[in-house]
Motif scaffolding. Structure first.
Motif, short mmCIF file in Angstrom:
data_model
loop_
_atom_site.label_atom_id
_atom_site.label_comp_id
_atom_site.label_asym_id
_atom_site.label_seq_id
_atom_site.Cartn_x
_atom_site.Cartn_y
_atom_site.Cartn_z
N ALA A 33 0.83 -1.21 0.00
CA ALA A 33 0.00 0.00 0.00
C ALA A 33 0.86 1.26 0.00
O ALA A 33 0.49 2.28 -0.59
CB ALA A 33 -0.93 0.00 1.20
N LEU A 34 2.02 1.20 0.66
CA LEU A 34 2.92 2.35 0.66
C LEU A 34 3.43 2.65 -0.74
O LEU A 34 3.64 3.82 -1.11
CB LEU A 34 4.10 2.10 1.61
CG LEU A 34 3.83 2.29 3.10
CD1 LEU A 34 5.04 1.89 3.92
CD2 LEU A 34 3.45 3.74 3.39
N LEU A 35 3.63 1.61 -1.53
CA LEU A 35 4.06 1.82 -2.93
C LEU A 35 2.93 2.42 -3.76
O LEU A 35 3.16 3.31 -4.58
CB LEU A 35 4.48 0.48 -3.55
CG LEU A 35 5.82 -0.11 -3.15
CD1 LEU A 35 5.98 -1.48 -3.77
CD2 LEU A 35 6.96 0.80 -3.61
N LEU A 36 1.71 1.94 -3.53
CA LEU A 36 0.58 2.39 -4.32
C LEU A 36 0.17 3.82 -3.99
O LEU A 36 -0.26 4.57 -4.85
CB LEU A 36 -0.62 1.45 -4.09
CG LEU A 36 -0.42 0.00 -4.51
CD1 LEU A 36 -1.63 -0.84 -4.11
CD2 LEU A 36 -0.16 -0.12 -6.01
N ARG A 37 0.26 4.18 -2.71
CA ARG A 37 -0.05 5.52 -2.20
C ARG A 37 -1.53 5.86 -2.26
O ARG A 37 -2.09 6.36 -1.31
CB ARG A 37 0.75 6.59 -2.95
CG ARG A 37 2.26 6.46 -2.80
CD ARG A 37 2.98 7.58 -3.49
NE ARG A 37 2.62 8.89 -2.91
CZ ARG A 37 2.91 10.05 -3.49
NH1 ARG A 37 3.55 10.06 -4.66
NH2 ARG A 37 2.58 11.19 -2.91
N HIS A 38 -2.17 5.63 -3.37
CA HIS A 38 -3.58 5.95 -3.52
C HIS A 38 -4.32 4.73 -4.07
O HIS A 38 -3.74 3.88 -4.75
CB HIS A 38 -3.80 7.13 -4.47
CG HIS A 38 -3.14 8.39 -4.01
ND1 HIS A 38 -3.60 9.13 -2.94
CD2 HIS A 38 -2.03 9.04 -4.46
CE1 HIS A 38 -2.82 10.18 -2.76
NE2 HIS A 38 -1.86 10.16 -3.68
N GLY A 39 -5.60 4.68 -3.79
CA GLY A 39 -6.43 3.60 -4.31
C GLY A 39 -7.18 4.05 -5.55
O GLY A 39 -6.63 4.75 -6.40
N ARG A 40 -8.44 3.68 -5.59
CA ARG A 40 -9.32 4.10 -6.68
C ARG A 40 -10.64 4.53 -6.06
O ARG A 40 -10.78 4.52 -4.84
CB ARG A 40 -9.53 2.96 -7.67
CG ARG A 40 -10.19 1.74 -7.07
CD ARG A 40 -10.57 0.72 -8.14
NE ARG A 40 -11.36 -0.34 -7.56
CZ ARG A 40 -10.86 -1.41 -6.94
NH1 ARG A 40 -9.55 -1.56 -6.85
NH2 ARG A 40 -11.66 -2.30 -6.42
N ARG A 41 -11.59 4.88 -6.87
CA ARG A 41 -12.88 5.33 -6.36
C ARG A 41 -13.51 4.23 -5.48
O ARG A 41 -13.73 3.11 -5.95
CB ARG A 41 -13.81 5.67 -7.49
CG ARG A 41 -15.16 6.26 -7.04
CD ARG A 41 -16.03 6.58 -8.23
NE ARG A 41 -15.42 7.61 -9.08
CZ ARG A 41 -15.51 8.92 -8.87
NH1 ARG A 41 -16.18 9.36 -7.80
NH2 ARG A 41 -14.94 9.77 -9.69
N GLY A 42 -13.75 4.55 -4.23
CA GLY A 42 -14.40 3.60 -3.32
C GLY A 42 -13.46 2.64 -2.63
O GLY A 42 -13.90 1.80 -1.84
N ALA A 43 -12.15 2.71 -2.88
CA ALA A 43 -11.19 1.79 -2.25
C ALA A 43 -9.87 2.52 -2.05
O ALA A 43 -9.35 3.13 -2.98
CB ALA A 43 -10.98 0.55 -3.13
N ASN A 44 -9.33 2.45 -0.82
CA ASN A 44 -8.06 3.11 -0.57
C ASN A 44 -6.90 2.20 -0.96
O ASN A 44 -7.10 1.08 -1.47
CB ASN A 44 -7.95 3.57 0.89
CG ASN A 44 -8.01 2.43 1.88
OD1 ASN A 44 -7.57 1.32 1.59
ND2 ASN A 44 -8.54 2.68 3.06
N ALA A 45 -5.68 2.66 -0.73
CA ALA A 45 -4.50 1.90 -1.15
C ALA A 45 -4.40 0.55 -0.44
O ALA A 45 -3.92 -0.43 -1.02
CB ALA A 45 -3.23 2.72 -0.89
N LEU A 46 -4.82 0.48 0.82
CA LEU A 46 -4.81 -0.79 1.55
C LEU A 46 -5.76 -1.80 0.90
O LEU A 46 -5.41 -2.98 0.75
CB LEU A 46 -5.20 -0.57 3.01
CG LEU A 46 -4.12 0.02 3.92
CD1 LEU A 46 -4.73 0.46 5.24
CD2 LEU A 46 -3.01 -0.99 4.15
#
Length: 222
Positions: A33-46
């Protein structure tokens, strides 16, 4: 609009946990998740990281993913795909440099490499040590995890792991959380199956070591 880790309580955010507790305190999903930093609409990076780990079946499989596979996923653009691949490549280069001088020439050598990998493990886990033609260690890969007193030995997955990493020889190791390193009858049966499977696919099976705290034994008939 992507959901950010800013929406996660401070004490649960991977970055803050890493800085406070160190990287070993974080799960695979949190590190990803630290690499991704951001998720998408309705879902965070975790959430997105957890989806990736589940879909690929673990970090080893995710590390083998191609860029074009990753960018097809919702929430994974070219920048995130590149970051994931770059991180795994850096780790591979570090491991490659550190492992180049380690040669598995005995059960003791296998145990010395494997034992630190099981520190703190409360359930049985199965580790594959992938080697080149000169028995030099190239990769360390966990392929299975079980209960306190048993772990399945996935013969096909072990063979695939060695071949996927261009191995020519391999050893396996698993732990006994009970503290008793004596191989069980199932351990010895699994060893025989590994020997047969390795012979069929043209790999050299080196050893099967059982680790228990500071002790170890071999499940391979010498």
């Amino acid at each position: 609009m992507p959901v950010s880790l800013v929406d996660v309580p401070v004490e649960q955010r991977p970055r803050e946990r890493l800085l406070a507790l160190g990287p070993h305190a974080l799960s695979d999903v949190e590190l990803l998740a630290l690499l991704l930093r951001h998720g998408r609409r309705g879902a965070n990076a975790l959430d997105l990281a957890a989806e990736l780990v589940v879909e690929y079946g673990g970090l080893a499989e995710l590390a083998a993913a191609r860029p074009e596979e990753l960018v097809r996923r919702s929430g994974i653009g070219s920048a995130k795909a590149a970051a994931i691949i770059a991180a795994f490549q850096l780790g591979s280069r570090v491991r490659g440099g550190a492992l180049a001088v380690t040669q598995l020439t005995s059960s003791a050598a296998v145990a010395a490499v494997a034992r630190p990998m099981f520190e703190g493990a409360r359930v049985e886990r199965l580790l594959v040590l992938v080697c080149d033609a000169q028995n030099r260690l190239r990769h360390k890969v966990f392929v299975a995890q079980g209960a306190v007193d048993r772990v399945a030995v996935p013969i096909r997955e072990i063979m695939n792991t060695v071949l996927r990493h261009d191995g020519r020889a391999f050893a396996v190791a698993h732990n006994h959380p009970s503290g008793e390193p004596t191989p069980s009858l199932d351990d010895r049966r699994a060893t025989s199956s590994l020997q047969e499977a390795a012979h069929i696919v043209g790999l050299r099976f080196l050893d099967h070591v059982v680790v228990a705290d500071e002790s170890w034994s071999t499940a391979t008939e010498l």
